[in-house]
Design a protein around this motif. Structure first.
Motif, PDB file in Angstrom:
ATOM      1  N   ILE A   1     -30.185 107.723 -52.430  1.00 39.66           N
ATOM      2  CA  ILE A   1     -29.405 108.755 -51.760  1.00 39.66           C
ATOM      3  C   ILE A   1     -30.303 108.512 -50.964  1.00 39.66           C
ATOM      4  N   GLY A   2     -31.498 108.097 -51.333  1.00 47.80           N
ATOM      5  CA  GLY A   2     -32.291 108.406 -50.077  1.00 47.80           C
ATOM      6  C   GLY A   2     -33.916 107.695 -49.935  1.00 47.80           C
ATOM      7  N   PRO A   3     -34.913 107.403 -48.970  1.00 51.30           N
ATOM      8  CA  PRO A   3     -36.360 106.813 -49.166  1.00 51.30           C
ATOM      9  C   PRO A   3     -36.984 107.242 -50.175  1.00 51.30           C
ATOM     10  N   GLU A   4     -36.764 108.230 -50.713  1.00 45.28           N
ATOM     11  CA  GLU A   4     -37.277 108.821 -51.630  1.00 45.28           C
ATOM     12  C   GLU A   4     -37.749 108.035 -53.049  1.00 45.28           C
ATOM     13  N   ILE A   5     -39.362 108.086 -53.575  1.00 43.00           N
ATOM     14  CA  ILE A   5     -39.789 106.764 -54.908  1.00 43.00           C
ATOM     15  C   ILE A   5     -40.286 107.803 -55.180  1.00 43.00           C
ATOM     16  N   ARG A   6     -41.219 107.584 -56.534  1.00 41.54           N
ATOM     17  CA  ARG A   6     -41.971 107.982 -57.777  1.00 41.54           C
ATOM     18  C   ARG A   6     -42.096 109.216 -57.463  1.00 41.54           C
ATOM     19  N   ASP A   7     -43.310 110.148 -56.986  1.00 40.44           N
ATOM     20  CA  ASP A   7     -43.308 111.125 -57.133  1.00 40.44           C
ATOM     21  C   ASP A   7     -41.961 112.313 -56.754  1.00 40.44           C
ATOM     22  N   LEU A   8     -41.795 111.662 -55.749  1.00 37.35           N
ATOM     23  CA  LEU A   8     -40.831 112.288 -54.297  1.00 37.35           C
ATOM     24  C   LEU A   8     -38.997 111.851 -55.784  1.00 37.35           C
ATOM     25  N   LEU A   9     -39.620 110.719 -55.412  1.00 30.29           N
ATOM     26  CA  LEU A   9     -38.089 111.171 -56.822  1.00 30.29           C
ATOM     27  C   LEU A   9     -37.914 111.750 -57.628  1.00 30.29           C
ATOM     28  N   GLY A  10     -39.472 111.906 -58.680  1.00 31.05           N
ATOM     29  CA  GLY A  10     -39.188 112.256 -59.763  1.00 31.05           C
ATOM     30  C   GLY A  10     -38.430 113.531 -60.024  1.00 31.05           C
ATOM     31  N   LEU A  11     -38.659 114.560 -58.058  1.00 38.80           N
ATOM     32  CA  LEU A  11     -39.167 115.634 -58.089  1.00 38.80           C
ATOM     33  C   LEU A  11     -37.170 115.807 -57.724  1.00 38.80           C
TER      34      LEU A  11
END
Length: 838
Positions: A83-93
């Motif tokens: 759904i978006g560009p967030e990966i790693r820590d941001l995706l975990g959030l």
């Protein structure tokens, strides 16, 4: 067995947080009444968000009425994001919030360990080495001792059938914890707070995908039909489970509701073996608690006399039940059932409590206007006696009588305590290792998220009995399309400083503009800002003064940064100084409709690299797939990127670009690609370069569906060791020599993995350029395939450029530039192109 509780005061408090609490109707209240008479608990254990069996959780929480929780080892940080560009820590959030949204639907609680999802793991040995097994085991033991489940369920078996090292590890840890939670010598510091505990049994919720033959006659298996229909909720548990699972939107797990029988299989692992039902060996009645003999008849009577249209008539009975529960000795069941009784009293009264802030963030020591709304929507006798908040040093006594459906509304301007910490996800407050988050406050371990930044305690008298209700301070506004919306109230620094790029590439010693956006969160800020640079680098000017007069005012300033002569990978940091105090926080918002707004305040820092990077071509056509930041990386290299919409992908437009790139999983996520693929392949045939980044093999066959000029068979092969050896198979190939020379050194410093979903077979017209493998596995040569097609080049790559470019991995930039530069560069008058770069 030993029980210790030091939280008696919490047992008379209702944590009714406004942004998550939904007032139940009479049928839901009746179901909660029934739950008062069931004293059984179950903990479901797996590895990631979306691993949990939402049907099992929904059934246990709403049919069996058990206290039900899901323990996820990780927050899903290592996955992909649709759904978006967030990966790693941001995706975990994001995935943490998706789990909480799922639990709101299926009725379970949520726990986590400190384990970081570092990406796909092929075996449990690697997982435990990276996680630090003993640390995560201590977390699992703590959560079991704290929650005290009667039954533990694991999603996966403790062996390779689980298909992922994290999956296997979750089952191994659950079984090892089962054996030691009753041993006071294991993690003794926990015992001081929670005591010891022994669950009755542990079972594996065996799935058909690793055991096709399991059925109700399999020895050691309990079969339960979890597809029944709940008349009070108006849905089956399969339908509820689908709604819950659909909250995992970042993973594309939208699920259809199903009806009818749904058998699930639970294989006995250890403990006391049940035969027909998971709670066979568990006393789930009030008789398990000494002195609780009077409670069950009182609950039965309250259920029998419950009036759907007058739920408040049950309040006297509930107050009597509450009194009997409060008289019991401290135990987990006293705590749980007091909380349930308090919620029922509030629900039966239709009691609504809300506190709204006039802004969504405030800095410590500054004022906030709180708008209170309290309303009793029943004939119950309710008096508001006191309101207090430790974060605001607010404590006021009153004797306000709450008449039926007459709101009590007022405002109060208060000062946030100057000593308060900034709001931030507790597991991201400090740097963490590859496998383990740093949590310095042990009390936070296991919690799904932070408590609200500001909490109010409301003390009521209901028919003469004292009940405390907690409500958070939140911000509310009305969107003209979406209607009433909420976001958490947060405590923030007075200033945010954001660098305009996550990565700065200096291809030579030419200066670059480094822009910094300054944003205030309070009024009247005067200060200066500077950059901290690698040794030998310079900025002009050295610092810039600023003045921001109003809250949320913004100012953009620019520095000219000149790198040193030597190639180096480092960072650029921004620092603001106000009244002698330094501030280093940036602002990052994650905003999606299905989860609350998430505010992060990481250090104002960007990767910086001085490399001799060369490229050919000027304009790139990019067709997005799942969320990724590869276009930003291309712009960093100096390309102009046209992020082409479906309707813009035409033969005529393709003639305007030097290369066309398909984003990660574009073939999986964009069903329209099959219709303009002939134009794309014709573009290649006429001399163009096309790069297809990784796709999964779940949705199609790449050869059958004609997404490539020659056959490619995708697999689930991957190389997860980011430092694994990379062997060059075609040292003379242009992709490794022009315009940048690629050597094994360029594969140093990669993050999380080498790549994923490599092709396992391909037409002989493709050349395999690289070879790599994880330890102990055969070579995998399909990470980068390049084939001549007509006059052009078709590239298929499973290398994880979508992870490497945002991290500033210099070798990845060089290799990607070479791929884009394949073939004779076209001469295009880019000034005639009207391309709006995003």
């Amino acid at each position: 067995m030993k029980f210790i509780f030091f939280t008696t005061a919490l047992l008379i408090t209702i944590s009714s947080f406004a942004q998550t609490y939904k007032q139940p109707g009479s049928s839901e209240i009746k179901l909660k009444l029934k739950k008062l008479n069931f004293l059984g608990s179950v903990l479901y254990v797996a590895a990631h968000p979306d691993d949990e069996n939402t049907r099992a959780i929904a059934f246990m929480a709403n049919d069996r009425l058990a206290a039900t929780a899901y323990l996820s080892m990780t927050r899903g940080d290592g996955g992909q994001n649709l759904i978006g560009p967030e990966i790693r820590d941001l995706l975990g959030l994001i995935r943490t919030q998706e789990l909480l949204a799922a639990r709101k639907i299926d009725g379970g609680q949520q726990f986590f360990t400190r384990a970081n999802d570092f990406g796909f793991s092929k075996n449990v040995k690697e997982t435990f080495e990276i996680w630090n097994k003993q640390e995560i085991l201590s977390d699992v033991v703590k959560i079991i001792r704290q929650f005290q489940p009667d039954v533990i369920l694991t999603r996966f078996p403790p062996d390779e059938r689980a298909g992922h090292g994290h999956h296997t590890a979750s089952a191994v840890l659950a079984q090892e914890a089962f054996d030691i939670t009753n041993d006071a010598n294991q993690f003794p510091d926990q015992v001081k707070e929670f005591g010891t505990w022994q669950a009755k049994g542990i079972y594996t919720n065996t799935g058909r995908w690793w055991n096709q033959t399991i059925n109700e006659n399999t020895p050691g298996v309990i079969t339960m039909n979890l597809g029944s229909y709940n008349t009070l909720l108006g849905k089956s548990y399969s339908e509820m489970a689908a709604e819950s699972r659909t909250q995992h939107k970042s993973q594309g797990f939208g699920s259809p509701g199903r009806r009818g029988e749904a058998p699930e299989y639970f294989e006995f692992v250890k403990g006391e073996k049940a035969t027909k039902d998971l709670f066979d060996n568990v006393n789930t009645t009030w008789s398990r608690i000494k002195g609780a003999e009077k409670i069950s008849p009182l609950v039965d009577k309250a259920i029998k006399e419950f009036k759907d249209e007058e739920p408040f008539a049950s309040i006297p009975a509930l107050l009597q039940i509450r009194k009997e529960i409060a008289a019991l000795s401290n135990s987990i069941w006293r705590e749980r059932k007091l909380e349930e009784a308090n919620h029922l009293i509030k629900d039966c009264a239709g009691l609504y409590v809300e506190v709204l802030a006039d802004q969504y963030w405030v800095t410590p020591g500054k004022s906030v206007m709180a708008n209170f709304e309290i309303i009793n929507r029943s004939a119950a006798n309710i008096i508001l006696k006191e309101i207090k908040s430790s974060q605001l040093s607010y404590d006021t006594a009153t004797s306000a009588i709450l008449k039926n459906n007459i709101p009590l509304a007022f405002k109060s301007k208060q000062i946030l305590n100057a000593s308060l910490n900034y709001s931030a996800p507790y597991w991201l407050q400090y740097p963490h290792s590859l496998g383990l988050f740093t949590v310095k406050d042990n009390a936070l371990i296991g919690k799904p998220q932070n408590d609200p930044s500001v909490i109010f305690d409301f003390i009521f008298l209901i028919d003469g009995e004292t009940i405390s209700i907690k409500a958070p301070l939140v911000y509310k506004w009305t969107d003209p399309v979406k209607g009433e919306l909420l976001r958490p109230f947060e405590i923030v620094p007075p200033i945010f400083i954001n660098l305009n790029k996550p990565v700065y590439l200096f291809k030579d010693q030419q200066s670059q503009d480094v822009s910094v956006l300054i944003k205030s969160s309070t009024d009247a800020l005067v200060g200066s800002i500077k950059l901290e640079l690698p040794m030998g680098w310079k900025s002009i000017p050295q610092f810039i003064s600023f003045e921001l007069k109003k809250r949320n005012e913004e100012l953009r300033v620019s520095f000219q940064v000149t790198p040193g002569k030597e190639e180096v990978k480092s960072s650029i940091k921004a620092v603001a100084e106000i009244s002698g105090k330094l501030y280093k926080n940036s602002l990052q918002l994650i905003q999606y409709d299905h989860i609350p707004t998430q505010t992060l305040m990481p250090k104002a820092e960007a990767a910086a690299a001085r490399i001799d990077l060369k490229k050919e071509g000027g304009v790139i056509g990019y067709i997005r797939g799942a969320g990724d930041d590869v276009p930003a990386g291309l712009r960093n290299m100096g390309y102009e990127v046209w992020e082409m919409k479906n309707e813009e992908i035409t033969a005529a437009n393709l003639k305007k670009v030097d290369a066309v790139i398909l984003g990660v999983r574009a073939l999986n996520t964009n069903e329209r690609i099959r219709y303009f693929m002939p134009d794309l392949l014709q573009y290649v045939k006429e001399g163009g370069t096309m790069i297809t980044q990784y796709n999964t093999n779940f949705d199609y066959e790449i050869d059958k569906d004609k997404f490539s000029p020659y056959s490619i068979t995708l697999s689930r092969d991957r190389v997860t060791e980011e430092n694994s050896e990379v062997r060059i198979l075609k040292p003379d190939h242009p992709a490794l020599n022009f315009p940048n020379k690629i050597t094994p050194k360029d594969f140093e410093g990669w993050v999380q993995e080498r790549g994923l979903y490599f092709p396992s077979a391909w037409d002989e017209k493709y050349e395999a350029i690289l070879s790599m493998n994880d330890t102990g596995e055969p070579a995998k040569n399909g990470s980068l395939l390049i084939g001549k097609y007509g006059e052009g080049h078709y590239v298929y790559t499973g290398l994880s450029f979508f992870r490497e470019l945002p991290e500033g991995v210099t070798g990845a930039y060089k290799l990607f530039a070479n791929m884009v530069s394949l073939g004779k560069p076209k001469k295009i008058e880019t000034s005639k192109l009207k391309i709006k770069a995003k």
